[in-house]
Design a protein around this motif. Structure first.
Motif, PDB file in Angstrom:
ATOM      1  N   SER A  94       0.835  10.629  -2.582  1.00 21.56           N
ATOM      2  CA  SER A  94       0.001  10.355  -3.741  1.00 21.56           C
ATOM      3  C   SER A  94      -1.401  10.918  -3.557  1.00 21.56           C
ATOM      4  N   ALA A 149      -4.382   9.382  -1.238  1.00 21.00           N
ATOM      5  CA  ALA A 149      -3.610   8.460  -0.416  1.00 21.00           C
ATOM      6  C   ALA A 149      -4.366   8.018   0.826  1.00 21.00           C
ATOM      7  N   ARG A 161       0.189   4.162  -2.293  1.00 18.47           N
ATOM      8  CA  ARG A 161      -0.831   5.131  -1.910  1.00 18.47           C
ATOM      9  C   ARG A 161      -0.288   6.155  -0.921  1.00 18.47           C
ATOM     10  N   ASN A 178       0.819  -1.220   0.000  1.00 17.68           N
ATOM     11  CA  ASN A 178       0.000   0.000   0.000  1.00 17.68           C
ATOM     12  C   ASN A 178       0.852   1.269   0.000  1.00 17.68           C
TER      13      ASN A 178
END
Length: 283
Positions: A128, A131, A107, A104
């Motif tokens: 990001s 996120a 993200r 993850n």
């Protein structure tokens, strides 16, 4: 564009720094081996983040990345934020992309497919878009002794129970799979009597999932052979070979297994879960 400067940090560790219009691009010429991370981090903090407002870490030469290196990237990102700088990564490898996705961290961090994309004037950096914030992470380091399987399993389960709304079945899945992964590192990574080795367990707590990476720097394994063994174990759970990998792949929401022969291996396990309203890590 400023020509790349090569910096030798000792112990066969070197990196390159190239400046593109105020953007510092750092290339890890000797990789991101665990023993090099401290020196690399200190150099970037002192000599790069203190000078440039935008940092790009170029990982395009890497085909494998350890969980310890992922932790290093996350700490560098946090340090960049503390210093008011922005950081992004260049991946360029499907293998690395898979690791960033399952953890993850894609993200959390901005990851570009190429250096050219990272240097575009409108290229994003920092966190990001959309996120899911990483709320907390926990690192454990143990010796390759079977007793510590229980210690790791119970430590992780306690943290998950306190912070997530999770079913008894999911608890059992996590306990079994973490135990299998740690035991694999002890039994297969370091073989017999290699008591100087270490097993590293990194748990990341997100709003909607728990990510657990179990890594050793022992014998490694043939990824294709492990896949074949897991497939055989799916029809014969009494088989010792491949059963743990099969269970991890089946019981967790996501599971990824990566290795470098005679170097390292990592199992990354993901369980989706809802954060409690009164979660201690949110206090």
């Amino acid at each position: 564009m400023k020509q790349m400067e090569i910096h030798n940090l000792g112990n066969d560790i070197s990196l390159g720094v190239e400046v593109h219009g105020g953007i510092a691009v750092v290339s890890f010429l000797t990789g991101l081996e665990p023993g090099a991370l401290s020196g690399l981090g200190a150099f970037i903090k002192k000599n790069v983040l203190g000078t440039y407002g935008v940092l790009v870490l170029d990982l395009s030469s890497l085909s494998y990345i350890s969980s310890m290196a992922l932790g290093f990237l996350l700490e560098t990102y946090k340090e960049a934020e503390r210093q008011g700088a922005r950081m992004s990564l260049v991946s360029g490898s499907r293998n690395l992309d898979d690791i960033f996705s399952v953890t993850n961290l894609d993200r959390v961090l901005t990851i570009h497919p190429s250096l050219e994309a990272a240097l575009e004037p409108a290229a994003p950096s920092g966190t990001s878009e959309g996120a899911k914030p990483l709320l907390f992470d926990m690192k454990l380091e143990i010796g390759p002794v079977p007793y510590f399987v229980k210690v790791v399993r119970e430590t992780i389960l306690m943290s998950v129970r306190e912070n997530y709304e999770i079913t008894a079945a999911d608890e059992m899945d996590i306990a079994l799979c973490v135990g299998e992964a740690v035991n694999n590192s002890i039994k297969h990574g370091y073989r017999k009597h290699e008591l100087t080795g270490k097993v590293y367990v990194w748990t990341l707590f997100f709003e909607d999932r728990v990510v657990i990476a179990i890594e050793d720097f022992g014998a490694g394994f043939d990824e294709a052979a492990v896949v074949n063994a897991a497939m055989k174990a799916s029809s014969n759970l009494t088989s010792e070979s491949g059963r743990g990998i099969f269970l991890m792949n089946t019981l967790m929401d996501e599971a990824v297994h990566r290795s470098q022969i005679m170097n390292s291996s990592v199992a990354i396990l993901v369980k989706m879960a809802r954060l409690r309203e009164n979660s201690p890590i949110m206090q």
